[in-house]
Design an enzyme around this catalytic site. Structure first.
Site, short mmCIF file in Angstrom:
data_model
loop_
_atom_site.label_atom_id
_atom_site.label_comp_id
_atom_site.label_asym_id
_atom_site.label_seq_id
_atom_site.Cartn_x
_atom_site.Cartn_y
_atom_site.Cartn_z
N GLY A 51 0.84 -1.19 0.00
CA GLY A 51 0.00 0.00 0.00
C GLY A 51 0.87 1.24 0.00
O GLY A 51 2.00 1.20 0.51
N GLN A 56 2.97 10.08 1.02
CA GLN A 56 4.28 9.42 1.14
C GLN A 56 5.19 9.74 -0.04
O GLN A 56 6.40 9.51 0.04
CB GLN A 56 4.11 7.90 1.26
CG GLN A 56 3.43 7.47 2.56
CD GLN A 56 3.32 5.96 2.63
OE1 GLN A 56 2.38 5.38 2.09
NE2 GLN A 56 4.28 5.32 3.27
N CYS A 98 5.72 0.16 7.40
CA CYS A 98 5.36 1.31 6.56
C CYS A 98 6.58 1.71 5.76
O CYS A 98 7.68 1.76 6.30
CB CYS A 98 4.92 2.46 7.46
SG CYS A 98 4.42 3.93 6.54
N LEU A 99 6.37 2.01 4.47
CA LEU A 99 7.51 2.38 3.62
C LEU A 99 8.15 3.68 4.07
O LEU A 99 9.30 3.96 3.74
CB LEU A 99 7.06 2.48 2.15
CG LEU A 99 6.58 1.16 1.53
CD1 LEU A 99 6.07 1.39 0.11
CD2 LEU A 99 7.68 0.11 1.56
N HIS A 140 -4.68 1.65 7.52
CA HIS A 140 -3.32 2.20 7.59
C HIS A 140 -3.14 3.29 6.51
O HIS A 140 -2.63 4.37 6.80
CB HIS A 140 -2.32 1.05 7.40
CG HIS A 140 -0.89 1.46 7.34
ND1 HIS A 140 0.05 1.00 8.24
CD2 HIS A 140 -0.21 2.28 6.48
CE1 HIS A 140 1.24 1.53 7.94
NE2 HIS A 140 1.11 2.30 6.87
N GLU A 141 -3.59 2.98 5.29
CA GLU A 141 -3.38 3.94 4.19
C GLU A 141 -4.27 5.17 4.35
O GLU A 141 -3.82 6.29 4.08
CB GLU A 141 -3.62 3.26 2.83
CG GLU A 141 -2.69 2.10 2.51
CD GLU A 141 -1.23 2.40 2.72
OE1 GLU A 141 -0.81 3.56 2.53
OE2 GLU A 141 -0.48 1.47 3.10
N HIS A 144 -2.84 7.67 6.67
CA HIS A 144 -1.80 8.53 6.09
C HIS A 144 -2.40 9.84 5.57
O HIS A 144 -1.75 10.88 5.59
CB HIS A 144 -1.12 7.82 4.91
CG HIS A 144 0.04 6.96 5.29
ND1 HIS A 144 1.18 7.45 5.90
CD2 HIS A 144 0.26 5.63 5.13
CE1 HIS A 144 2.04 6.46 6.10
NE2 HIS A 144 1.50 5.34 5.64
NI NI Z 1 2.37 3.44 5.65
#
Ligand code: NI
Length: 176
Positions: A51, A56, A98-99, A140-141, A144
């Site tokens: 995701g 991000q 998380c990236l 989660h997304e 963000h």
């Molecule tokens: Ni994330």
């Protein structure tokens, strides 16, 4: 366009853009969004991740891309203006990463099931619902888009430990 050209840099904590509340995508944004979506998928697959949210990659728009099983049955979904419209009272705990916090993982407890409404690139409305990994990933997304990170669900002790470890890793990476 080559894959390399599609890749965008992923912002890492503590980048302040990751803490902003994103604005809704309007019809005027669609040209930019249609460019951004393939870039976000390419960036997510390359990372690799399941995701990625627009902030991000520095775009403060309500847009996320997900694909839970890119290696098995690729199911790319781009969600424009996603919102959780129903959730279970039941909670589930899963390990999340998380990236934007590379190599950091922790158990996060969230509603175990959600239903999300979103628009596609043509402006059509859709709903997606699910439990397990899908529920955690959607929440989660969408978090963000509100400047919320998975570490915000941890105790301050755990959060600080994880953030310190991330800062140390990043410093070492730069020194190399
Ligand atoms: Ni994330």
């Amino acid at each position: 366009m080559s894959e390399q050209k599609l890749l965008l840099p992923i912002l890492i904590v503590p980048d302040p853009l990751l803490r902003k509340v994103c604005r809704a995508v309007t019809p005027d944004d669609m040209k930019r969004v249609k460019t951004l979506i393939p870039q976000m998928f390419a960036t997510m697959y390359k990372a690799p991740g399941i995701g990625l949210a627009a902030p991000q990659v520095g775009a403060l728009l309500r847009l996320v891309v997900i694909d839970l099983a890119p290696e098995k049955v690729p199911t790319p979904i781009a969600l424009i203006n996603p919102e959780v419209i129903a959730k279970s009272e039941d909670k589930a705990t899963r390990e999340e990463g998380c990236l934007s916090l590379p190599d950091q993982y922790a158990d996060v407890t969230r509603p175990s099931w959600v239903r999300v409404r979103y628009q596609d690139e043509e402006g059509h409305k859709h709903e997606i619902e699910g439990d397990g990994l899908l529920a955690a990933c959607l929440q989660h997304e969408i978090d963000h888009l509100n400047g919320v990170l998975f570490v915000d669900y941890l105790s301050s002790l755990k959060r600080n430990m994880l953030l310190r470890r991330l800062a140390k890793d990043q410093k070492e990476r730069k020194a190399r």
